[in-house]
Design an enzyme around this catalytic site. Sequence first.
Site, PDB file in Angstrom:
ATOM      1  N   HIS A  55      64.506  63.059  32.219  1.00 40.13           N
ATOM      2  CA  HIS A  55      64.437  64.521  32.203  1.00 40.13           C
ATOM      3  C   HIS A  55      62.996  65.018  32.298  1.00 40.13           C
ATOM      4  O   HIS A  55      62.069  64.448  31.745  1.00 40.13           O
ATOM      5  CB  HIS A  55      65.082  65.069  30.917  1.00 40.13           C
ATOM      6  CG  HIS A  55      64.342  64.668  29.664  1.00 40.13           C
ATOM      7  ND1 HIS A  55      63.311  65.406  29.149  1.00 40.13           N
ATOM      8  CD2 HIS A  55      64.502  63.600  28.850  1.00 40.13           C
ATOM      9  CE1 HIS A  55      62.847  64.832  28.059  1.00 40.13           C
ATOM     10  NE2 HIS A  55      63.553  63.722  27.850  1.00 40.13           N
ATOM     11  N   HIS A 110      56.895  56.036  45.241  1.00 39.16           N
ATOM     12  CA  HIS A 110      57.969  55.045  45.304  1.00 39.16           C
ATOM     13  C   HIS A 110      58.215  54.525  43.901  1.00 39.16           C
ATOM     14  O   HIS A 110      57.340  53.902  43.300  1.00 39.16           O
ATOM     15  CB  HIS A 110      57.575  53.900  46.242  1.00 39.16           C
ATOM     16  CG  HIS A 110      58.660  52.896  46.460  1.00 39.16           C
ATOM     17  ND1 HIS A 110      58.587  51.942  47.427  1.00 39.16           N
ATOM     18  CD2 HIS A 110      59.852  52.684  45.820  1.00 39.16           C
ATOM     19  CE1 HIS A 110      59.675  51.180  47.404  1.00 39.16           C
ATOM     20  NE2 HIS A 110      60.448  51.611  46.419  1.00 39.16           N
TER      21      HIS A 110
END
Length: 211
Positions: free
Chosen positions: A139, A148
């Site tokens: 979150h 990446h």
Amino acid sequence: MSAAEPVILLGAGGHAKVCIEVFRARGLFDPVACIDPYAKENNVLGVPVHRDEDSQRAFLDRGVKWGFVAIGQNSLRAKLGADLQISGFRLANAISPRACVSPSATLGRGILIMPGAVINAEADIGDHCIVNTNAVVEHDCRVGIACHVAPGSVLGGRVRLEDEVFVGTGASVTPNNVIGKGTVVGAAAAVISNIAAGVTVVGVPARPIIR
């Protein structure tokens, strides 16, 4: 169900294979060509390979509106993605139907989200990012352009990755930390504090490699 939109891919290597399979599994886009002047094969999973760089314009002239950069290297992916947009293409997203993406998350353009990936509440994923197989973005994370997050890696809540960060396979970043632009986090490393830009860190806890 409406027909899938045709999409061209830049790149014809191993990364293109996984992108093609994600597009096909989702069913929103149909890969019609891989464009790569250095390609070794004539097709990738049945998708024809074009080595002529003018092919991009030819597909645009034929009405193909969507493009995607299927290249793993972060800075190159960002550059080619920007070039596609300048050329007139829209950037498609390749999001696996087996990924779990919060409805409150914000997703950029030209991103790949692989099977088993989890993107939780109010996370923000920038353009040209890869969230790879079984990776977790918790979150309120902020993931910059062309990052990446490699297979099995975990970003704790409120982590911020600046642009072009690579978080290696099985690595973890504890909550509230910031990783600077272009930094590489080695496989299985554990980041427990802020990391400066442009360094490579390894180990538990993660420390910069001294060169």
